[in-house]
Structure formats: C-alpha cells, structure tokens
Design a protein around this motif. Sequence first.
Motif, PDB file in Angstrom:
ATOM      1  N   PRO A   1       7.449   5.740   1.181  1.00  9.80           N
ATOM      2  CA  PRO A   1       6.760   4.535   1.199  1.00  9.80           C
ATOM      3  C   PRO A   1       6.194   3.826   0.224  1.00  9.80           C
ATOM      4  O   PRO A   1       6.121   2.591   0.065  1.00  9.80           O
ATOM      5  CB  PRO A   1       5.539   4.671   2.461  1.00  9.80           C
ATOM      6  N   GLN A   4       8.839   1.732  -1.304  1.00  9.70           N
ATOM      7  CA  GLN A   4       9.093   0.437  -0.425  1.00  9.70           C
ATOM      8  C   GLN A   4       8.089  -0.504  -0.666  1.00  9.70           C
ATOM      9  O   GLN A   4       8.143  -1.648  -0.899  1.00  9.70           O
ATOM     10  CB  GLN A   4       9.346   0.795   0.878  1.00  9.70           C
ATOM     11  N   ALA A  22      10.965  -7.375   4.520  1.00  9.70           N
ATOM     12  CA  ALA A  22      11.954  -6.105   5.043  1.00  9.70           C
ATOM     13  C   ALA A  22      11.387  -5.014   4.343  1.00  9.70           C
ATOM     14  O   ALA A  22      11.193  -3.701   5.040  1.00  9.70           O
ATOM     15  CB  ALA A  22      13.213  -6.337   4.614  1.00  9.70           C
ATOM     16  N   GLU A  23      11.086  -4.984   3.011  1.00  8.14           N
ATOM     17  CA  GLU A  23      10.534  -3.567   2.317  1.00  8.14           C
ATOM     18  C   GLU A  23       9.118  -3.553   2.877  1.00  8.14           C
ATOM     19  O   GLU A  23       8.900  -2.211   3.056  1.00  8.14           O
ATOM     20  CB  GLU A  23      10.555  -4.041   0.828  1.00  8.14           C
ATOM     21  N   GLU A  25       7.655  -4.013   6.052  1.00  5.88           N
ATOM     22  CA  GLU A  25       7.976  -3.648   7.092  1.00  5.88           C
ATOM     23  C   GLU A  25       8.176  -2.192   7.255  1.00  5.88           C
ATOM     24  O   GLU A  25       7.684  -1.316   7.953  1.00  5.88           O
ATOM     25  CB  GLU A  25       8.957  -4.596   8.039  1.00  5.88           C
ATOM     26  N   ALA A  26       9.086  -1.889   6.227  1.00  5.19           N
ATOM     27  CA  ALA A  26       9.620  -0.349   6.394  1.00  5.19           C
ATOM     28  C   ALA A  26       8.508   0.441   5.700  1.00  5.19           C
ATOM     29  O   ALA A  26       8.368   1.536   6.391  1.00  5.19           O
ATOM     30  CB  ALA A  26      10.967  -0.295   5.380  1.00  5.19           C
ATOM     31  N   ALA A  29       5.825   0.981   8.329  1.00  2.00           N
ATOM     32  CA  ALA A  29       6.364   2.114   9.395  1.00  2.00           C
ATOM     33  C   ALA A  29       6.244   3.260   9.037  1.00  2.00           C
ATOM     34  O   ALA A  29       5.689   4.379   9.685  1.00  2.00           O
ATOM     35  CB  ALA A  29       7.720   1.772   9.975  1.00  2.00           C
ATOM     36  N   ALA A  30       6.660   3.615   7.686  1.00  7.75           N
ATOM     37  CA  ALA A  30       6.402   4.795   7.051  1.00  7.75           C
ATOM     38  C   ALA A  30       5.008   5.351   6.889  1.00  7.75           C
ATOM     39  O   ALA A  30       4.831   6.571   7.172  1.00  7.75           O
ATOM     40  CB  ALA A  30       7.224   4.780   5.569  1.00  7.75           C
TER      41      ALA A  30
END
Length: 72
Positions: A1, A4, A22-23, A25-26, A29-30
């Motif tokens: 993460p 990202q 997009a990055e 959000e990833a 989540a991570a």
Amino acid sequence: PRLQAGVAATHVALGRFDQAAAEAEAAVAAYRAVGDPAGLGRSLVTLGQCVEAAGDVDQARALWLEARTLLD
C-alpha cells in the motif's frame, strides 16, 4: 500500500486526480486490510483531495474527518 499511496500523492501533485483516485482507493483498501491506521489516514487524506477535486466536498470532508480521527 505504501507504493500505491506514494503514486497517488504524486498524481495529486501533478493534478492528475482521476489517476490519483484509483491509486488512493487501492491504498485505502490495502491499509484497511492490514490494519495500518497511520497509512490509512494518510491515504484517506489523499483520496479526499481527489474527491474534492471532482466536486464532492461533503464526501471529501467525511474522508478527512475519518483521517483526522485515525491520525490524532
């Protein structure tokens, strides 16, 4: 993460908010998955910047409030 989140922050600095979102959000989540509150808080700040740039100030505030709670 961490990667990202770093890429997301770089995209924000360059004004590329769609790519940053997009990055971010990833990363969010991570960081949630691994239970890292500091990383999550920083990523929520970045995601909030993206959401604000897209015009959703209320959602951005909610993300920033969550981030502040985590980072306090």
